[in-house]
Design an enzyme around this catalytic site. Structure first.
Site, PDB file in Angstrom:
ATOM      1  CG  ASP A 313      -1.861   1.147   1.284  1.00 36.42           C
ATOM      2  OD1 ASP A 313      -2.714   1.225   0.390  1.00 36.42           O
ATOM      3  OD2 ASP A 313      -1.756   1.977   2.211  1.00 36.42           O
ATOM      4  CD  GLU A 367      -2.475   2.398  -3.429  1.00 31.08           C
ATOM      5  OE1 GLU A 367      -3.418   3.181  -3.610  1.00 31.08           O
ATOM      6  OE2 GLU A 367      -1.794   2.402  -2.395  1.00 31.08           O
TER       7      GLU A 367
END
Length: 646
Positions: A313, A367
């Site tokens: 993330d 990401e």
């Protein structure tokens, strides 16, 4: 009298690796471990707190008293405190009472605990993640499922809100298995991706503000319950990807922030150590012990929980020193640039360690929303080493296009072709994720322009475009049936919508697209290779029509995709190669998808040059629809029977 006995699980080599940032199995050493000392059973505790003046184990076994069980500091200046408490068993609640150099006493949960309480105290539990796995066949063969030449269609979900009980309470991991696995199998997804399952204190963070990095959240049960869910997914041929958050952590009093009274895990300089958007704290990637903590954590989930991939993330925020900061709020690196060199090195070391240990049996996914170069290139070639990267540019351009009024689409035509300019720069996963359906952005179906029929026709065609475009796929829960409200983490998806034909039809379409993507190599085996894609018509602005082909490794394995992005039926002429016939195998306007039922049969084939091809075909294009045609060579055409014909 101190009731703690001396004991250690650390060797000198462990300490050396830990201090060098190269120990990737710290979960075997730190935390609480049931052991026998001189024939007496009990629990060994160890914690890293180099600036503490005293560390005690407090818990329900000593009335949370900080004087009875004081740990011993190691002699080697590693900053580790450790010791053995006899008679303790699994289930005992504990925390560390850490006395700082300034005389504070901080009560901290164990960073390596396998289980945490779900309350304000957030005590750790002496626990185990022993589990008798039954997924050996999957583990031995998963390299085939996670290969860049395999179909990878990911269903992203939030375990707390995919489905809830009738009383709106959380389901147990085992109950989720009963509900989720048949659904994912029926829908044809190859993998699931769970939003963070690590322990977190605040439900509105969705799990992205983690305190217990080694603990499966107890909201849904015990560690073994999560292992059961993963085991069952594997036994049903479904891979498991976890969201992993090495980018930041909250300032929760029980967590890592100021763990021993100092900036231990976070960077001391707020320009590098404080995240202005999330009001959280950023790991000090230049500190070796912190790197060992984080990479060990990645290994832990891959090792102990048999996870098949990690989606990392907020990589953009990690790599850029100026992320969400104004001028003067960040400090350039030694070369005067904005790249966080320590974070880049950490991510490279993470990817090297993971792929060295597990090879191509797992996937790491970034990401990352900027144009940071070579994220999915090997570290030895100067890359960062990820297996894939989310294709955020494609996502934004695509949604922007489908929000445009039909009369304006010709002015935005190349938003849908632009991705082909860079789609082979990295190994891309195409995400329509949770981030696009929250915070006032509206659900996907209400991003589409037009009346209700047109909205659903638009979304059906968008999915055709997504599934036939090079790259792996990711779809957030609810998107597959046209959830009308924004995602709400406090309640279940609106499953009752499936009683309506437009929602049921959309769900059926996604199921069929998953089938085509899985079963036809032309759509996946060259998904990261330039040989797998070719534009036939990319510039027809006036008609808002796009035509491209997808190719497999076998020369004759070719499919053509035609998108008509205006709400009108048109006859359309397309250039094709000589010696080929074309059969329509998929039509998003089919009545079973709640379309209008216009048949896009090929009605004319001519040997005349068109679109730089020696032959042409003509076909009727349904309104706001995507169709897929399969190439059939002349020599096979007479005896051809399509597996797609019902």
């Amino acid at each position: 009298m101190n009731s703690v006995k001396t004991y250690t699980l650390f060797t000198d080599h462990d300490i050396y690796l830990f201090k060098e940032g190269k120990h990737y199995r710290l979960y075997e050493k730190f935390g609480s471990h049931s052991v026998d000392k001189d024939g007496i059973s009990g629990v060994y505790f160890s914690v890293w707190a180099p600036h503490a003046t005293k560390v005690s184990v407090i818990g329900d076994f000593n009335n949370w008293n900080s004087t009875d069980h004081v740990l011993y500091p190691r002699w080697d200046e590693s900053g580790i405190w450790e010791g053995f408490i006899e008679g303790l068993e699994w289930g005992a609640l504990y925390k560390y009472a850490i006395e700082t150099a300034h005389g504070e006493v901080l009560e901290k949960s164990d960073p390596y605990a396998l289980s945490w309480e779900q309350n304000i105290q957030a005590a750790s539990l002496v626990s185990t993640n022993w589990y008798e796995w039954n997924d050996q066949v999957w583990i031995e063969n998963r390299w085939k499922k996670n290969s860049l030449e395999a179909p990878i269609s990911v269903y992203e979900l939030h375990l707390g809100s995919w489905k809830k009980s009738e009383s709106n309470t959380f389901l147990n991991y085992r109950d989720i298995a009963t509900e989720l696995i048949p659904y994912v199998k029926e829908m044809g997804f190859t993998h699931v991706e769970f939003m963070p399952v690590m322990e977190y204190p605040y439900d509105p963070s969705w799990g992205y503000q983690i305190t217990g990095f080694y603990a499966a959240t107890s909201r849904f049960g015990a560690p073994q319950d999560l292992m059961f869910l993963i085991d069952e997914l594997h036994n049903n041929n479904i891979g498991v990807i976890l969201d992993w958050v090495p980018s930041h952590f909250p300032g929760d009093a029980n967590g890592l922030h100021r763990f021993d009274g100092s900036f231990l895990y976070e960077h001391e300089d707020p320009r590098k150590g404080f995240h202005p958007d999330w009001k959280s704290y950023i790991f000090n990637y230049g500190r070796n012990e912190v790197k060992s903590f984080l990479i060990s954590n990645a290994m832990f989930w891959l090792d102990r929980y048999h996870v098949d991939g990690l989606r990392v993330d907020a990589v953009t925020s990690m790599l850029h020193l100026d992320y969400s900061r104004n001028e003067g709020e960040w400090e350039p690196n030694i070369f005067g640039g904005n790249v966080n060199l320590e974070a880049k090195t950490f991510l490279q070391e993470f990817n090297i360690a993971v792929y060295k240990e597990f090879g191509n049996a797992i996937i790491t996914i970034a990401e990352e929303s900027s144009d940071f170069p070579m994220l999915t290139k090997p570290v030895h070639d100067g890359g960062v080493g990820f297996g894939m990267k989310w294709m955020m540019g494609w996502m934004h351009d695509t949604l922007d296009y489908f929000e445009e009024e039909f009369l304006n689409r010709k002015y935005y035509h190349h938003k849908l072709t632009f991705a082909s300019m860079y789609m082979y720069n990295e190994n891309y996963m195409m995400p329509l994720s949770h981030d696009e359906v929250v915070h006032g952005k509206s659900s996907l179906i209400y991003k589409m322009v037009g009346d209700e029929w047109q909205k659903f026709a638009n979304l059906r065609t968008l999915y055709v475009y997504m599934y036939t475009h090079p790259g792996a796929k990711l779809l957030f829960m609810g998107n597959e049936f046209g959830q009308t409200s924004e995602w709400n983490f406090t309640k279940s998806l609106d499953w009752e919508l499936l009683q309506y034909p437009v929602h049921k039809g959309l769900q059926t379409l996604v199921k069929d697209l998953n089938y085509i993507y899985r079963e036809e190599p032309a759509f996946y085996e060259n998904q990261f290779e330039k040989d797998g894609f070719e534009w036939i018509e990319a510039d027809d602005l006036e008609n808002s029509v796009y035509v491209y082909v997808r190719k497999g490794k076998e020369r004759d394995n070719v499919f053509m995709v035609v998108l008509n992005l205006l709400p009108q039926v048109i006859d359309y002429k397309i250039g094709v190669n000589a010696g080929t016939h074309w059969e329509v195998i998929f039509n998003s306007d089919d009545e079973k998808y709640a379309g209008s039922g216009v048949e896009p049969e090929v009605f004319s084939e001519k040997y005349e040059e068109y679109m730089r091809h020696p032959k042409s075909i003509s076909l009727k294009l349904p309104p706001l629809a995507g169709i897929i045609l399969k190439q059939i060579k002349d020599k096979k055409y007479k005896n051809h029977r399509s597996k797609f014909r019902k």
